[in-house]
Scaffold this motif. Structure first.
Motif, PDB file in Angstrom:
ATOM      1  N   THR A 320      41.015  -6.565 -50.553  1.00 25.37           N
ATOM      2  CA  THR A 320      40.840  -5.269 -49.910  1.00 25.37           C
ATOM      3  C   THR A 320      41.076  -4.131 -50.885  1.00 25.37           C
ATOM      4  N   THR A 321      42.152  -4.222 -51.662  1.00 24.24           N
ATOM      5  CA  THR A 321      42.439  -3.151 -52.628  1.00 24.24           C
ATOM      6  C   THR A 321      41.391  -3.115 -53.729  1.00 24.24           C
ATOM      7  N   TRP A 322      40.852  -4.274 -54.110  1.00 23.09           N
ATOM      8  CA  TRP A 322      39.785  -4.289 -55.115  1.00 23.09           C
ATOM      9  C   TRP A 322      38.586  -3.481 -54.662  1.00 23.09           C
ATOM     10  N   VAL A 323      38.176  -3.686 -53.411  1.00 19.38           N
ATOM     11  CA  VAL A 323      36.980  -3.004 -52.907  1.00 19.38           C
ATOM     12  C   VAL A 323      37.212  -1.498 -52.844  1.00 19.38           C
ATOM     13  N   VAL A 324      38.378  -1.082 -52.369  1.00 17.84           N
ATOM     14  CA  VAL A 324      38.687   0.355 -52.278  1.00 17.84           C
ATOM     15  C   VAL A 324      38.682   0.984 -53.682  1.00 17.84           C
ATOM     16  N   CYS A 325      39.351   0.339 -54.628  1.00 18.85           N
ATOM     17  CA  CYS A 325      39.416   0.878 -55.988  1.00 18.85           C
ATOM     18  C   CYS A 325      38.072   0.800 -56.700  1.00 18.85           C
ATOM     19  N   PHE A 326      37.264  -0.204 -56.351  1.00 23.18           N
ATOM     20  CA  PHE A 326      35.909  -0.332 -56.889  1.00 23.18           C
ATOM     21  C   PHE A 326      35.068   0.895 -56.541  1.00 23.18           C
ATOM     22  N   VAL A 327      35.140   1.311 -55.289  1.00 22.47           N
ATOM     23  CA  VAL A 327      34.400   2.511 -54.863  1.00 22.47           C
ATOM     24  C   VAL A 327      34.905   3.738 -55.608  1.00 22.47           C
ATOM     25  N   PHE A 328      36.223   3.850 -55.727  1.00 26.25           N
ATOM     26  CA  PHE A 328      36.813   5.011 -56.414  1.00 26.25           C
ATOM     27  C   PHE A 328      36.378   5.065 -57.874  1.00 26.25           C
ATOM     28  N   ILE A 329      36.416   3.925 -58.573  1.00 26.76           N
ATOM     29  CA  ILE A 329      36.103   3.938 -60.008  1.00 26.76           C
ATOM     30  C   ILE A 329      34.625   4.212 -60.240  1.00 26.76           C
ATOM     31  N   LEU A 330      33.753   3.765 -59.326  1.00 24.20           N
ATOM     32  CA  LEU A 330      32.334   4.094 -59.448  1.00 24.20           C
ATOM     33  C   LEU A 330      32.128   5.608 -59.358  1.00 24.20           C
ATOM     34  N   LEU A 331      32.814   6.241 -58.422  1.00 24.58           N
ATOM     35  CA  LEU A 331      32.718   7.701 -58.295  1.00 24.58           C
ATOM     36  C   LEU A 331      33.254   8.388 -59.545  1.00 24.58           C
ATOM     37  N   ALA A 332      34.336   7.849 -60.110  1.00 22.21           N
ATOM     38  CA  ALA A 332      34.918   8.442 -61.319  1.00 22.21           C
ATOM     39  C   ALA A 332      33.957   8.343 -62.500  1.00 22.21           C
ATOM     40  N   VAL A 333      33.296   7.192 -62.650  1.00 25.30           N
ATOM     41  CA  VAL A 333      32.351   7.009 -63.753  1.00 25.30           C
ATOM     42  C   VAL A 333      31.132   7.915 -63.566  1.00 25.30           C
ATOM     43  N   TRP A 334      30.652   8.026 -62.330  1.00 25.15           N
ATOM     44  CA  TRP A 334      29.510   8.912 -62.057  1.00 25.15           C
ATOM     45  C   TRP A 334      29.860  10.358 -62.409  1.00 25.15           C
ATOM     46  N   ARG A 335      31.098  10.733 -62.146  1.00 26.03           N
ATOM     47  CA  ARG A 335      31.537  12.108 -62.421  1.00 26.03           C
ATOM     48  C   ARG A 335      31.538  12.412 -63.923  1.00 26.03           C
ATOM     49  N   CYS A 336      31.846  11.407 -64.750  1.00 25.58           N
ATOM     50  CA  CYS A 336      31.905  11.657 -66.200  1.00 25.58           C
ATOM     51  C   CYS A 336      30.720  11.016 -66.923  1.00 25.58           C
ATOM     52  N   ARG A 337      29.608  10.812 -66.213  1.00 29.89           N
ATOM     53  CA  ARG A 337      28.449  10.136 -66.800  1.00 29.89           C
ATOM     54  C   ARG A 337      27.896  10.863 -68.019  1.00 29.89           C
ATOM     55  N   GLY A 338      28.100  12.182 -68.086  1.00 32.14           N
ATOM     56  CA  GLY A 338      27.603  12.949 -69.226  1.00 32.14           C
ATOM     57  C   GLY A 338      28.272  12.541 -70.532  1.00 32.14           C
ATOM     58  N   ASP A 339      29.486  12.004 -70.451  1.00 27.59           N
ATOM     59  CA  ASP A 339      30.190  11.587 -71.662  1.00 27.59           C
ATOM     60  C   ASP A 339      29.670  10.281 -72.233  1.00 27.59           C
ATOM     61  N   LEU A 340      28.740   9.633 -71.516  1.00 28.00           N
ATOM     62  CA  LEU A 340      28.182   8.383 -71.996  1.00 28.00           C
ATOM     63  C   LEU A 340      26.796   8.564 -72.628  1.00 28.00           C
ATOM     64  N   ARG A 341      26.429   9.840 -72.857  1.00 28.78           N
ATOM     65  CA  ARG A 341      25.164  10.146 -73.518  1.00 28.78           C
ATOM     66  C   ARG A 341      25.432  10.742 -74.883  1.00 28.78           C
ATOM     67  N   ASP A 342      24.588  10.374 -75.840  1.00 31.21           N
ATOM     68  CA  ASP A 342      24.732  10.925 -77.192  1.00 31.21           C
ATOM     69  C   ASP A 342      24.433  12.422 -77.171  1.00 31.21           C
ATOM     70  N   ALA A 343      25.167  13.153 -78.024  1.00 28.00           N
ATOM     71  CA  ALA A 343      24.906  14.586 -78.138  1.00 28.00           C
ATOM     72  C   ALA A 343      23.522  14.819 -78.756  1.00 28.00           C
ATOM     73  N   GLU A 344      22.817  15.836 -78.263  1.00 29.04           N
ATOM     74  CA  GLU A 344      21.498  16.125 -78.782  1.00 29.04           C
ATOM     75  C   GLU A 344      21.591  16.671 -80.190  1.00 29.04           C
ATOM     76  N   LYS A 345      20.721  16.164 -81.079  1.00 27.46           N
ATOM     77  CA  LYS A 345      20.704  16.621 -82.455  1.00 27.46           C
ATOM     78  C   LYS A 345      19.973  17.947 -82.559  1.00 27.46           C
ATOM     79  N   ILE A 346      20.549  18.883 -83.298  1.00 27.67           N
ATOM     80  CA  ILE A 346      19.942  20.204 -83.462  1.00 27.67           C
ATOM     81  C   ILE A 346      19.096  20.216 -84.734  1.00 27.67           C
TER      82      ILE A 346
END
Length: 346
Positions: A320-346
């Motif tokens: 039960t706790t796995w499923v609850v925390c699984f949902v939470f961590i997915l939301l956390a990763v979605w929130r910081c998804r921009g940090d998983l992209r390479d910076a654009e080269k100028i």
């Protein structure tokens, strides 16, 4: 840090055993075992530091070989100390600490001889190095707290299990032995992802981080298929071998735990791997919050549900706790998804 942890743990040893509701007949053995294990904390931390250093420079095979050596040595020392030498439970603890200590000493010798870049002198600890050490300390503290919070929840749950009686203690102990084997690849993959993520964050190749996550999840899925087959086909025989018991109440309750937990391993795998990935890219708050949710869930089960619903509530607690925390961590990763992209080269 290891000395502080050892001292505080030894001072709180009896209080911990009281909180765990250890039966009176098991108190002496539990206290003797715990004392020796706690004295071995510095050796455990030394080995973990050596393994982390070697993985950081790309050598993940040698720490594994040291661990395998330590495990085989531990089994041999267990047989000697608990058999001919008659040291009992204390002997099992001495065997564990001694095996870890020998592995840690071998690790020191190996690093000093093979990796001069990992050696330093006090003279080299300038201001920049001190800042790096401070950064590593806080990152390590965050990961340590994440693990500690998880284990506090397990302590709370174990306390409620101990109150159910010796039959359920035996069943749960046997089931957890197998379950911990099931979970080992997840911990190893999580550490690997954390290391890989931090390396690629520093190298500016953030897009590779997500590739490592997908690879780790694929590996864990293959392992999970094996776990499911083993649990439902050979679980009973494994439990009998671990306990040495033919008591069907013990066997059936241990199997119940495994058959409820094993199907829910995939959400747990995602949780462990993503939590470590976030740690590797310096998002330390979200993993701590996820671990906090897990702690709260286990305390709720331990205090309110297990006393009412009995051992079945114990079996449903972690899934039960796995499923609850699984949902939470997915939301956390979605929130910081921009940090998983390479910076654009100028």
């Amino acid at each position: 840090v290891s000395l502080v942890l050892t001292g505080c743990s030894l001072l709180g040893r009896d209080a911990l055993l009281t909180v765990l509701q250890v039966p009176a007949q098991a108190w002496g053995g539990a206290s003797a075992y715990l004392t020796v294990i706690l004295l071995g904390i510095p050796l455990t931390m030394l080995y973990n530091m050596e393994a982390a250093l070697l993985r950081a420079v790309g050598n993940s095979v040698t720490p594994l070989l040291f661990l395998l050596f330590s495990s085989v040595l531990n089994v041999g020392l267990d047989a000697a100390f608990m058999g001919p030498l008659g040291l009992g439970v204390r002997g099992a603890a001495i065997a564990t600490v001694l095996a870890q200590g020998i592995s840690a000493v071998l690790g020191v010798v190996y690093i000093l001889r093979g990796y001069p870049e990992l050696r330093f002198t006090p003279r080299q600890l300038g201001a920049a190095t001190r800042r790096a050490v401070t950064s590593m300390f806080w990152a390590g503290l965050s990961m340590g707290l994440m693990s500690a919070i998880y284990n506090l929840g397990s302590v709370a749950l174990q306390s409620s299990i101990n109150a159910l009686g010796s039959v359920y203690i035996t069943a749960q102990t046997a089931a957890r032995r197998l379950a911990e084997l099931y979970f080992i690849p997840g911990g190893a993959l999580g550490i690997g992802v954390a290391t890989f993520s931090s390396q690629n964050l520093g190298a500016g190749r953030r897009s590779r981080i997500w590739q490592s996550v997908k690879a780790a999840l694929a590996i864990y899925f293959v392992w999970w298929v094996f776990v499911m087959a083993f649990t439902f086909l050979l679980g009973g025989a494994a439990i009998r071998g671990i306990t040495g018991s033919t008591d069907e109440v013990i066997i059936s309750n241990a199997l119940l735990y495994l058959k409820i937990s094993a199907p829910v391993i995939p959400p747990m795998a995602v949780l462990v791997i993503l939590r470590n990935m976030l740690q590797g890219i310096r998002h330390t708050v979200e993993p701590l919050l996820a671990s906090g949710l897990e702690l709260v869930g286990k305390v709720i089960f331990a205090v309110w549900l297990v006393p009412v619903r009995g051992y079945r509530a114990v079996c449903f607690c972690e899934p039960t706790t796995w499923v609850v925390c699984f949902v939470f961590i997915l939301l956390a990763v979605w929130r910081c998804r921009g940090d998983l992209r390479d910076a654009e080269k100028i």
